[in-house]
Design an enzyme around this catalytic site. Structure first.
Site, short mmCIF file in Angstrom:
data_model
loop_
_atom_site.label_atom_id
_atom_site.label_comp_id
_atom_site.label_asym_id
_atom_site.label_seq_id
_atom_site.Cartn_x
_atom_site.Cartn_y
_atom_site.Cartn_z
N HIS A 125 6.87 -2.39 0.31
CA HIS A 125 7.17 -3.55 1.15
C HIS A 125 6.51 -4.78 0.54
CE1 HIS A 125 7.16 -0.27 4.41
NE2 HIS A 125 8.41 -0.57 4.15
N GLU B 144 0.72 -1.28 -0.70
CA GLU B 144 0.53 0.11 -1.14
C GLU B 144 1.39 1.07 -0.35
OE1 GLU B 144 -2.07 -1.99 -0.97
OE2 GLU B 144 -3.00 -1.85 -2.95
N HIS B 145 2.50 0.61 0.16
CA HIS B 145 3.43 1.50 0.86
C HIS B 145 4.43 2.07 -0.12
CE1 HIS B 145 2.59 -0.87 4.83
NE2 HIS B 145 1.55 -0.20 4.38
N PHE B 146 4.02 2.23 -1.37
CA PHE B 146 4.98 2.61 -2.39
C PHE B 146 5.51 4.03 -2.20
CE2 PHE B 146 0.84 3.55 -3.80
CZ PHE B 146 0.22 2.44 -4.33
#
Ligand SMILES: Cc1cc2nc3c(=O)[nH]c(=O)nc-3n(C[C@H](O)[C@H](O)[C@H](O)COP(=O)(O)OP(=O)(O)OC[C@H]3O[C@@H](n4cnc5c(N)ncnc54)[C@H](O)[C@@H]3O)c2cc1C
Length: 635
Positions: free
Chosen positions: A370, A560-562
């Protein structure tokens, strides 16, 4: 002797602890927040050491110590690589059967302060994480130092769940229905709901009559904190004024204001290792080895995964897998490990001299996350935490004694606002406006010039930090490896704003944010605002679309929502990496179970979704090997 006596008194230890924390915080505060800690390894080491020393004397609710001096050898039925959100669930669930399970994790046991919800903001400077330089397109990250942004990746028992903000929010129903429509049967919302409930022990309050969406008695405690309840009271009139619903973030509808839920139990963080491993540590068939970095998956002539090679305390070991190897190393390290093991894009492997076991071009591609940026609004005192709160001896004492009060409340966004602004199905959010009461602090990553314009006038003031996050960006990046050395970090390019719709949607999002902040309900909490114009964009007019696009290109960051770098897809999709049963293409005996298998990013924070992937995957694996739950002998 007298000195030792005084020091061994609990009250004295608490006071000394307070003094140390106060000094640390004062140092941090005066030197512009986390910046100095990040830039000064010496200060960082001193603050962390002092904090942990005094916690070790005063804090009895710390995390489990899983560390061991002995390597693992021989053979196990299953080897799970990575003890993060997913890996702990998989190891725990598979060891409910008679199968033997080895869980290898590169990081060590969680450090003491990671258990304290309020201190989650300090985790990024701890050794529980690694910072990996990452890049994006040319015309992005313009306000960021060197246009490179370090990504935080966990390296600790519990993985991301030990260092994150503990926001437990499920994706939208349509996120999962879309996964299924992309050719992944069994991954639609209705099929996943029982698995969400299986993990969960929901002890919070809910805003709607959505009981049937919540689980009770699962290993993962999910609660509503007092801060969230307070925020909900502020938002209630705003929602009424703007005609938006207040929804359960884990319930049936996905548009509206959503007061968040957190993975916290009695004032202590609930990580995946605490929830899923600690209660089953005495199982004879479960072996957990922290400090073990897996460097390669080993294959036989038939391309069947038969074990792994790993490094533990500087030495290399091999261990055999009788049934399967399961990679749960996370979105950045799973593709790295696949490539180091010879599975990936042929050209990249051959250039690095890695023998190709299976040509799978999708490995490392399709990186999704995101993009977001936040605006700070000065608010009236009393609504956000302050530095004085951090130093308040009563707050510290009540936390150390009973894990209650200020320190028991996570530093985290309290409210999401899920909106559909870009069109398509109106029930499917594409923008999230999230709200975090904070104290105005320096922003790591940005240039000093940007910091002085955007935060300078608000330094140490109470602010509502309001972010605009793209829930489902169309641009995709990639993860690659640049060497065959397992110790090297992967190369990350987010490529964000590659698709022109993304920046346009971000502009729509910030205009909606301003509409929310101009509501009568919000005005009640706002103080007079200082001028926070970004000078580099001022020539584009006063808050015009052009100004906001320029602002976004300076300020937006990937977060860090990878996910999605080993995506699940049917064979008709050449960029798929795993099947809907999570088996890796081109080989056998190897699965991936973590955030990397998501076909597309979910509309919100991903942890709850990673848990559900791991719960479902565990059942798939049990089915494929006809494994039944059984009574397990104790160690
Ligand atoms: C700072 C931060 C804040 C976040 N906040 C939230 C939040 O509030 N809510 C939310 O929903 N999500 C949040 N997230 C995202 C969430 O934590 C992740 O989506 C989730 O942890 C991913 O789970 P995973 O199992 O895929 O990987 P991880 O949890 O990252 O676990 C992977 C594990 O594998 C280990 N590993 C890697 N390579 C190897 C190897 N070769 N050998 C052995 N072990 C290896 C790593 O050390 C790590 O422990 C946050 C993430 C970060 C970094």
């Amino acid at each position: 002797m007298a000195l030792i006596d005084i020091f061994s008194r609990r009250e004295t230890r608490i006071l000394v602890f307070i003094a140390i924390v106060a000094c640390g915080i004062a140092a941090v505060k005066s030197f512009f927040s986390l910046d100095l800690l990040l830039e000064s390894p010496l200060l960082k080491a001193m603050v962390l050491k002092a904090l942990r020393f005094f916690l070790s004397l005063t804090f009895s609710a710390g995390p489990q110590d899983f560390d061991s001096d002995l390597p693992a050898t021989g053979a196990y039925d299953f080897i799970v690589v990575g003890a993060g959100a997913a890996g702990c669930v998989v190891a725990s669930r598979l060891s409910e059967t008679s199968a033997s399970v080895l869980l290898l994790e590169e990081g060590l046991s969680a450090t003491l302060e990671s258990a304290i919800p309020k201190l989650s903001f300090i985790q990024p400077v701890s050794e529980n994480v690694r910072w990996i330089k990452s890049f994006s397109r040319e015309n992005t990250l313009l306000g960021v130092k060197n246009q490179t942004i370090p990504m935080i990746a966990a390296r600790v028992m519990g993985g991301g769940t030990t260092i994150n903000f503990g926001l437990y929010v499920r994706g939208a129903k349509l996120d999962y229905d879309n996964w299924s429509a992309l050719g992944n049967p069994g991954w639609d919302h209705a099929s996943l709901l029982p698995y969400f409930k299986k993990s969960e022990d929901f002890i919070g309050t809910i805003t709607e009559h959505t009981d049937e969406y919540h689980g009770k008695g699962g290993p993962l405690t999910v609660d509503t904190t007092d801060d969230v309840i307070k925020m909900e009271e502020i938002i209630r009139p705003v929602a009424a004024e703007l005609g938006l619903d207040i929804i359960d973030p884990n319930g049936p509808s996905n548009i509206g204001f959503a007061p968040v839920h957190n993975t916290v139990k009695k004032g202590v963080r609930v990580s995946s290792s605490e929830a899923f491993l600690k209660p089953v540590l005495n199982r004879k068939n479960l072996h957990i080895l922290p400090g073990a970095r897996v460097d390669k998956i080993l294959f036989n002539q038939e391309k069947e995964a038969v074990g792994v090679e790993y490094t533990f305390r500087g030495k290399t070991y091999k261990v055999e897998a009788r049934k399967e190897v399961i990679i749960s190393a996370g979105t950045l390290h799973t593709p790295k490990l696949l490539m180091l093991s010879g599975i990936g894009p042929r050209k990249q492997l051959e250039e690095l001299g890695i023998p190709v076991v299976a040509e799978v071009p999708g490995v490392g591609q399709n990186l999704d996350s995101h993009q977001l940026f936040a605006l700070n609004f000065k608010i009236k005192p009393g609504l956000s935490p302050t530095f004085m709160d951090l130093m308040n001896p009563f707050h510290i004492a009540s936390y150390l004694r009973e894990q209650t009060g200020f320190y028991s409340l996570p530093t985290t966004p309290l409210m999401h606002t899920y909106l559909n602004l870009g069109g398509g199905d109106p029930r499917w959010p594409d923008v999230d406006i999230y709200m975090t009461p904070l104290v105005g602090v320096g922003l790591p990553y940005y240039t000093n010039e940007i910091k002085s314009q955007i935060v300078g006038p608000l330094l140490n003031e109470p602010v509502l930090n309001v972010g605009v996050m793209l829930c489902r960006p169309k641009s995709k990046g990639y993860v690659a490896i640049t060497s065959a050395d397992p110790a090297d970090f992967p190369f990350i390019n987010h490529n964000f704003y590659d698709h022109p719709d993304d920046v346009k949607l971000h502009v729509k999002g910030v205009k909606e944010l301003n509409r929310i902040m101009s509501s009568e309900g919000m005005k009640k909490i706002l103080a007079p605002q200082p001028d926070l114009t970004l000078k580099a964009c001022a020539h584009l007019g006063n808050k015009t679309d052009g100004y906001w696009e320029c602002y976004a290109r300076h300020m937006a960051l990937p977060n860090e929502h990878f996910c999605c770098t080993a995506k699940m897809a049917p064979l008709t999709d050449p960029m798929g990496v795993v099947s809907p049963r999570l088996s890796v293409r081109g080989v056998s005996g190897l699965r991936v179970v973590d955030a990397s298998v998501m076909p597309e990013v979910v509309s919100t924070n991903p942890m709850a979704t990673v848990y559900v992937i791991a719960e479902k995957a565990s059942d798939i694996i049990k089915q494929d090997w006809s494994l039944e739950n059984t009574k397990i002998a104790s160690k």
